[in-house]
Design a protein around this motif. Structure first.
Motif, PDB file in Angstrom:
ATOM      1  N   TYR A  40      30.020  15.126 -46.903  1.00 28.60           N
ATOM      2  CA  TYR A  40      29.875  16.194 -47.886  1.00 28.60           C
ATOM      3  C   TYR A  40      30.556  15.804 -49.198  1.00 28.60           C
ATOM      4  O   TYR A  40      31.585  15.140 -49.197  1.00 28.60           O
ATOM      5  CB  TYR A  40      30.550  17.487 -47.387  1.00 28.60           C
ATOM      6  CG  TYR A  40      30.153  17.940 -46.007  1.00 28.60           C
ATOM      7  CD1 TYR A  40      30.729  17.347 -44.879  1.00 28.60           C
ATOM      8  CD2 TYR A  40      29.222  18.957 -45.820  1.00 28.60           C
ATOM      9  CE1 TYR A  40      30.376  17.763 -43.598  1.00 28.60           C
ATOM     10  CE2 TYR A  40      28.879  19.381 -44.547  1.00 28.60           C
ATOM     11  CZ  TYR A  40      29.458  18.776 -43.447  1.00 28.60           C
ATOM     12  OH  TYR A  40      29.107  19.191 -42.182  1.00 28.60           O
ATOM     13  N   GLY A  88      29.111  16.151 -35.650  1.00 22.66           N
ATOM     14  CA  GLY A  88      27.771  16.680 -35.704  1.00 22.66           C
ATOM     15  C   GLY A  88      27.609  18.055 -35.104  1.00 22.66           C
ATOM     16  O   GLY A  88      26.575  18.697 -35.284  1.00 22.66           O
ATOM     17  N   PHE A 124      38.935  16.461 -45.193  1.00 26.23           N
ATOM     18  CA  PHE A 124      38.766  16.135 -46.601  1.00 26.23           C
ATOM     19  C   PHE A 124      39.566  14.915 -47.021  1.00 26.23           C
ATOM     20  O   PHE A 124      40.642  14.632 -46.480  1.00 26.23           O
ATOM     21  CB  PHE A 124      39.227  17.325 -47.469  1.00 26.23           C
ATOM     22  CG  PHE A 124      38.306  18.499 -47.454  1.00 26.23           C
ATOM     23  CD1 PHE A 124      38.407  19.469 -46.470  1.00 26.23           C
ATOM     24  CD2 PHE A 124      37.327  18.643 -48.428  1.00 26.23           C
ATOM     25  CE1 PHE A 124      37.551  20.566 -46.455  1.00 26.23           C
ATOM     26  CE2 PHE A 124      36.473  19.729 -48.432  1.00 26.23           C
ATOM     27  CZ  PHE A 124      36.577  20.691 -47.443  1.00 26.23           C
ATOM     28  N   GLY A 125      39.037  14.224 -48.031  1.00 25.33           N
ATOM     29  CA  GLY A 125      39.813  13.235 -48.741  1.00 25.33           C
ATOM     30  C   GLY A 125      40.749  13.933 -49.716  1.00 25.33           C
ATOM     31  O   GLY A 125      40.767  15.177 -49.801  1.00 25.33           O
ATOM     32  N   ASN A 148      28.806  13.687 -40.376  1.00 26.99           N
ATOM     33  CA  ASN A 148      28.210  14.430 -41.480  1.00 26.99           C
ATOM     34  C   ASN A 148      29.140  14.239 -42.675  1.00 26.99           C
ATOM     35  O   ASN A 148      30.364  14.294 -42.531  1.00 26.99           O
ATOM     36  CB  ASN A 148      28.100  15.912 -41.151  1.00 26.99           C
ATOM     37  CG  ASN A 148      27.098  16.177 -40.039  1.00 26.99           C
ATOM     38  OD1 ASN A 148      26.197  15.386 -39.786  1.00 26.99           O
ATOM     39  ND2 ASN A 148      27.254  17.307 -39.374  1.00 26.99           N
ATOM     40  N   LEU A 193      29.629  23.471 -52.486  1.00 31.16           N
ATOM     41  CA  LEU A 193      28.989  22.319 -51.854  1.00 31.16           C
ATOM     42  C   LEU A 193      27.956  21.728 -52.808  1.00 31.16           C
ATOM     43  O   LEU A 193      27.074  22.437 -53.295  1.00 31.16           O
ATOM     44  CB  LEU A 193      28.324  22.735 -50.544  1.00 31.16           C
ATOM     45  CG  LEU A 193      27.609  21.630 -49.775  1.00 31.16           C
ATOM     46  CD1 LEU A 193      28.587  20.543 -49.337  1.00 31.16           C
ATOM     47  CD2 LEU A 193      26.868  22.207 -48.578  1.00 31.16           C
ATOM     48  N   LEU A 232      35.312  26.484 -52.937  1.00 33.99           N
ATOM     49  CA  LEU A 232      34.662  25.175 -52.972  1.00 33.99           C
ATOM     50  C   LEU A 232      33.148  25.338 -53.055  1.00 33.99           C
ATOM     51  O   LEU A 232      32.561  26.168 -52.354  1.00 33.99           O
ATOM     52  CB  LEU A 232      35.018  24.380 -51.710  1.00 33.99           C
ATOM     53  CG  LEU A 232      36.309  23.581 -51.741  1.00 33.99           C
ATOM     54  CD1 LEU A 232      37.518  24.490 -51.729  1.00 33.99           C
ATOM     55  CD2 LEU A 232      36.357  22.607 -50.582  1.00 33.99           C
ATOM     56  N   TYR A 279      32.019  18.101 -52.378  1.00 34.82           N
ATOM     57  CA  TYR A 279      32.310  19.427 -52.891  1.00 34.82           C
ATOM     58  C   TYR A 279      32.925  19.298 -54.291  1.00 34.82           C
ATOM     59  O   TYR A 279      33.550  18.296 -54.634  1.00 34.82           O
ATOM     60  CB  TYR A 279      33.350  20.144 -52.017  1.00 34.82           C
ATOM     61  CG  TYR A 279      32.815  20.792 -50.767  1.00 34.82           C
ATOM     62  CD1 TYR A 279      32.755  20.089 -49.563  1.00 34.82           C
ATOM     63  CD2 TYR A 279      32.405  22.122 -50.774  1.00 34.82           C
ATOM     64  CE1 TYR A 279      32.291  20.712 -48.406  1.00 34.82           C
ATOM     65  CE2 TYR A 279      31.947  22.745 -49.616  1.00 34.82           C
ATOM     66  CZ  TYR A 279      31.899  22.027 -48.439  1.00 34.82           C
ATOM     67  OH  TYR A 279      31.446  22.636 -47.290  1.00 34.82           O
ATOM     68  N   TYR A 333      27.892  22.046 -34.488  1.00 34.83           N
ATOM     69  CA  TYR A 333      27.699  23.141 -35.434  1.00 34.83           C
ATOM     70  C   TYR A 333      29.009  23.678 -35.976  1.00 34.83           C
ATOM     71  O   TYR A 333      29.121  24.044 -37.137  1.00 34.83           O
ATOM     72  CB  TYR A 333      26.920  24.248 -34.731  1.00 34.83           C
ATOM     73  CG  TYR A 333      26.683  25.483 -35.561  1.00 34.83           C
ATOM     74  CD1 TYR A 333      27.179  26.716 -35.160  1.00 34.83           C
ATOM     75  CD2 TYR A 333      25.946  25.426 -36.734  1.00 34.83           C
ATOM     76  CE1 TYR A 333      26.950  27.855 -35.901  1.00 34.83           C
ATOM     77  CE2 TYR A 333      25.718  26.561 -37.481  1.00 34.83           C
ATOM     78  CZ  TYR A 333      26.217  27.769 -37.059  1.00 34.83           C
ATOM     79  OH  TYR A 333      25.990  28.893 -37.800  1.00 34.83           O
ATOM     80  N   ASN A 334      30.033  23.756 -35.182  1.00 32.07           N
ATOM     81  CA  ASN A 334      31.282  24.368 -35.616  1.00 32.07           C
ATOM     82  C   ASN A 334      32.368  23.344 -35.909  1.00 32.07           C
ATOM     83  O   ASN A 334      33.546  23.685 -35.918  1.00 32.07           O
ATOM     84  CB  ASN A 334      31.780  25.337 -34.542  1.00 32.07           C
ATOM     85  CG  ASN A 334      32.081  24.611 -33.227  1.00 32.07           C
ATOM     86  OD1 ASN A 334      31.614  23.489 -33.022  1.00 32.07           O
ATOM     87  ND2 ASN A 334      32.862  25.223 -32.364  1.00 32.07           N
ATOM     88  N   SER A 335      31.996  22.112 -36.166  1.00 32.37           N
ATOM     89  CA  SER A 335      33.011  21.087 -36.427  1.00 32.37           C
ATOM     90  C   SER A 335      33.749  21.372 -37.719  1.00 32.37           C
ATOM     91  O   SER A 335      33.125  21.637 -38.750  1.00 32.37           O
ATOM     92  CB  SER A 335      32.344  19.711 -36.527  1.00 32.37           C
ATOM     93  OG  SER A 335      31.828  19.317 -35.289  1.00 32.37           O
ATOM     94  N   PRO A 336      35.074  21.315 -37.707  1.00 37.83           N
ATOM     95  CA  PRO A 336      35.817  21.504 -38.954  1.00 37.83           C
ATOM     96  C   PRO A 336      35.620  20.322 -39.894  1.00 37.83           C
ATOM     97  O   PRO A 336      35.218  19.239 -39.473  1.00 37.83           O
ATOM     98  CB  PRO A 336      37.268  21.595 -38.478  1.00 37.83           C
ATOM     99  CG  PRO A 336      37.298  20.870 -37.180  1.00 37.83           C
ATOM    100  CD  PRO A 336      35.956  21.092 -36.549  1.00 37.83           C
ATOM    101  N   LEU A 337      35.915  20.564 -41.156  1.00 33.07           N
ATOM    102  CA  LEU A 337      35.797  19.518 -42.162  1.00 33.07           C
ATOM    103  C   LEU A 337      37.138  18.814 -42.353  1.00 33.07           C
ATOM    104  O   LEU A 337      38.200  19.435 -42.284  1.00 33.07           O
ATOM    105  CB  LEU A 337      35.348  20.117 -43.499  1.00 33.07           C
ATOM    106  CG  LEU A 337      33.845  20.172 -43.740  1.00 33.07           C
ATOM    107  CD1 LEU A 337      33.168  21.096 -42.743  1.00 33.07           C
ATOM    108  CD2 LEU A 337      33.546  20.601 -45.167  1.00 33.07           C
TER     109      LEU A 337
END
Lengths: 113, 113
Positions: free
Chosen positions: A34, A96, A104-105, A32, A46, A44, A36, A98-102
């Motif tokens: 994103y 994918g 970031f770049g 997934n 979205l 943040l 932001y 539901y509770n996967s952490p993000l």
């Protein structure tokens, strides 16, 4: 291991000029993705998220658009920048679940002059 | 209105002490709550996730608590070090949301040697 690349790190663009920010992910499939925007002193916001190639959901109507031409590539664009588009833009990926952490770049600091 | 709040004032802690950061939310039924660390000019880095049915989660010197009655999460760093200085963000996933994390604005933590 998974890595995320976002570029450029900083960008100064005149009002009315186009924008293209690119983000790529390595080491994972079908993430997934994103975009932001982070304003000083605020949470943040979205802008767009994508669960697959060509699938883009927009959270905030604005002067920006996003595309996902490849599985691990996410692009943020604008045809004509506004002063209000200035900010810190962050790309992120997650699994994918539901509770996967993000993850970031390192962000792009965009200044529209 | 729905919101998530973190103390906007910087938190100054003496090295070696425990730092405690607060995240309060209203009008949400969060399924998960996450904590991230953000250094200046960089993207947030995931630290811990706690589920609504968990009271406490630990990872090395970090501890997160989640009280759905008080609508509050506390983030603790024990034996704090100057390297722990950063901005800490909390984010929750409402039970009715697929990908929309709701973010706090973050609390800046300063550990003084």
């Amino acid at each position: 291991s998974q890595t995320i690349h976002q570029w450029p790190a900083t960008l100064v663009q005149p009002v009315g000029s186009p924008l293209s920010l690119e983000c790529t992910v390595e080491g994972t499939s079908n993430p997934n993705l994103y975009w932001y925007r982070q304003a000083a002193g605020r949470g943040l916001q979205l802008l767009f998220y994508s669960v697959g190639i060509g699938q883009i959901s927009s959270e905030v109507p604005q002067n920006l658009s996003a595309s996902r031409p490849q599985d691990r590539q996410f692009i943020l664009s604008s045809k004509k920048l506004l002063l209000s588009d200035s900010g810190f833009y962050l790309c992120a990926w997650s699994g994918g679940e539901y509770n996967s952490p993000l993850h970031f770049g390192n962000g792009t600091r965009l200044t529209v002059t | 209105s729905q919101k998530i709040e973190q103390n906007s004032e910087a938190l100054n802690i003496q090295e070696g002490k425990t730092a405690t950061l607060t995240c309060n939310y209203t009008n949400y039924s969060p399924a998960y709550l996450q904590w991230y660390r953000q250094d200046p000019g960089r993207g947030p880095v995931f630290l811990l996730l706690i589920r609504e049915n968990e009271k406490e989660k630990r990872k090395e010197r970090l501890k997160v608590t989640f009280d759905t009655t008080l609508k509050q999460s506390l983030f603790h760093i024990t034996a704090s070090q100057p390297a722990d200085s950063a901005t800490y963000l909390c984010a929750l996933t409402p039970v009715d949301s697929n990908y929309q994390l709701i973010w706090g604005a973050g609390t800046k933590l300063i550990i003084k040697p």
